[in-house]
Design an enzyme around this catalytic site. Structure first.
Site, mmCIF file in Angstrom:
data_model
loop_
_atom_site.group_PDB
_atom_site.id
_atom_site.type_symbol
_atom_site.label_atom_id
_atom_site.label_comp_id
_atom_site.label_asym_id
_atom_site.label_seq_id
_atom_site.Cartn_x
_atom_site.Cartn_y
_atom_site.Cartn_z
ATOM 1 N N LYS A 121 0.764 -1.142 -0.031
ATOM 2 C CA LYS A 121 0.078 -0.125 -0.041
ATOM 3 C C LYS A 121 0.933 1.272 0.059
ATOM 4 C CE LYS A 121 -2.129 -1.283 3.876
ATOM 5 N NZ LYS A 121 -1.816 -2.761 4.009
ATOM 6 N N THR A 122 1.842 1.302 0.859
ATOM 7 C CA THR A 122 2.608 2.631 1.236
ATOM 8 C C THR A 122 3.417 2.817 -0.209
ATOM 9 O OG1 THR A 122 2.834 2.180 3.332
ATOM 10 C CG2 THR A 122 4.668 3.564 2.324
ATOM 11 N N GLU A 165 -3.687 6.011 1.423
ATOM 12 C CA GLU A 165 -3.540 4.385 2.000
ATOM 13 C C GLU A 165 -4.595 4.081 2.718
ATOM 14 O OE1 GLU A 165 0.124 2.165 4.493
ATOM 15 O OE2 GLU A 165 0.565 3.878 3.188
#
Length: 464
Positions: A121-122, A165
């Site tokens: 995600k990051t 995110e």
């Protein structure tokens, strides 16, 4: 474009304001003009950055830190009910707002891209933030890590796009109403909150159900959990599903990924045309993250060739295979990987990038619950390294579990043929690594806890 500040967030107090997710929301609110305050367990560069934006940051937790005129207290799922500031909020009748609700309110009125998945995600959120900024679209973004370039995890932009995110760990991603949702993968994790894969899938289904009518789901075509989720949601009215990956049936098909040292060259087939671009970080998984970012941007109407070029400007996020330095001919790299899939992906990426170099790993397990459920797989992943030092479990928000220690990982690693050593004193690690390492080696500090602090110390010992 300057969205307003909800009344409840005009004078917010953040408990744990220095955390990756909390600090990002606090920064955006401060940039929008809110009077932000909060507390954290220890001082940090993040706390100082918040002060620079005008926020009041207290160190330590005490009832007196909460101002009587605060309009809300913002918490994450990690904040315990007996926190003195939370207890004081109840006494004063100050509303408590969960971090995810605060973030959702910041997205109101903007075209949101929410990036979800068990891992990646990051990186994917960061790639989008960098690319959209490079294209002068001035996005707002909230990320779970600091970008190497802009050096921050969040900003309030003047454009109409918000990239965030979306955290599945506590189901908080179900609060968002994105125009584009990205699902990178769906795997079993966060065992304190999910008892089975079916619960995970149900949670992701709810997240996908929040995509605004006419919006788009961008989802992996190669990962089993994502494929099952696609089958569950495909056919929903007013949802456009775009798959990406190496599968021949993918809508955005990866034709080739060519490693080039610490970068990759990626060729995709999009709308029947070949498009080649560079990803400035190593590893197949990061290349696939870039393709997901590309597909999401295209779903918002951004020309693919412009976006592909801009994605190449992304140079990394702190703790995601971040080069900390080199001393005595030894490179020290930091990895946030803490789930077996992430560990395997980063170790394979470094194997490919480091060529014939020895790979030495310092691994710190994260959470007792995760170690209990996935310790065997963690140990098996460490077999990809030439040698590993395994620290005690970093507890984060959890209390110890009977019989759950790093020995679960070490036993599995040894059974898989790994050369692994337990180290119970973190302070002893830098000297131990310096004694093991030879010129040409690569040292990887790995885990989601404070193992990241060891990189500079290892470099100091290597230098001396």
């Amino acid at each position: 474009m300057a969205p307003g500040i909800p009344a409840a967030l005009e004078r917010p107090h953040f408990i744990g304001i220095g955390g990756a997710g909390m600090s990002g929301i606090a920064k955006i609110l401060a940039q929008r003009g809110a009077k932000v305050a909060g507390s954290d367990a220890k001082d940090s560069p993040t706390a100082e950055a918040l002060r620079t934006l005008g926020a009041t940051v207290h160190i330590g937790h005490a009832a007196g830190h909460l101002a009587d005129d605060a309009t809300s207290v913002v918490v994450s799922s990690a904040i315990r009910a007996d926190n003195p500031e939370l207890v004081r909020a109840a006494e004063l009748g100050i509303p408590v707002v969960h971090r995810s609700d605060a973030l959702a309110s910041l997205m109101d009125g903007l075209r949101a891209i929410a990036v979800a998945g068990t891992h990646g995600k990051t990186t994917t959120t960061s790639m989008l933030a960098v690319a959209l900024s490079e294209l002068a679209l001035d996005p707002s973004y909230a990320i779970g890590g600091d970008l190497e370039g802009p050096g921050t995890n969040a900003t309030h932009g003047g454009g109409d796009i918000f990239v965030a995110e979306a955290d599945e760990s506590d189901r908080s991603f179900q609060k968002y109403d994105p125009q584009v949702a990205i699902v990178l993968n769906v795997e079993l994790d966060h065992h304190a909150n999910y008892a089975s894969m079916d619960e995970i899938h149900e949670s992701f289904e709810t997240f996908v159900g929040k995509v605004v009518p006419g919006g788009t789901l961008v989802i992996a075509a190669d990962q089993a959990g994502a494929v099952e989720l696609t089958e569950r949601v495909r056919g929903r009215s007013s949802l456009d599903v775009v798959t990406y990956g190496e599968s021949p049936t993918a809508d955005v098909r990866v034709h080739k990924i060519t490693p080039r040292g610490l970068t990759s060259e990626v060729t995709v087939v999009l709308n029947g045309k070949y498009l080649t671009f560079t990803v400035s970080v190593p590893g197949r998984h990061y290349a696939l993250n870039a393709v997901a970012a590309l597909a999401a941007g295209v779903a918002l109407g951004i020309p693919a060739h412009n976006l592909a070029s801009a994605i190449g400007k992304y140079t990394g996020v702190k703790r995601r295979l971040q080069l900390k330095g080199e001393a005595a001919g030894v490179q020290v790299i930091d990895s946030y990987a803490h789930h077996p899939t992430e560990m395997t992906a980063d170790l394979e990426a470094m194997r490919g990038a480091a060529s014939d170099a020895r790979l030495l790993v310092v691994f710190q397990p994260h959470l007792f619950s995760r170690t209990k459920e996935l310790g065997t797989e963690m140990g098996q992943a460490l077999a990809l390294a030439d040698a590993s030092l395994v620290l005690d479990i970093y507890p984060a928000r959890e209390d110890p579990l009977p019989g759950v220690t790093s020995e679960l990982i070490i036993a599995a690693a040894k059974a898989a043929g790994a050369r692994v050593t337990a180290v119970h004193d973190k302070a002893a690690v830098p000297a131990a690594v310096a004694g093991m390492a030879k010129p040409g080696d690569v040292v990887l500090t790995m885990g989601a806890g404070d193992v990241t602090d060891l990189g500079p110390q290892i470099l100091d010992h290597l230098s001396s």
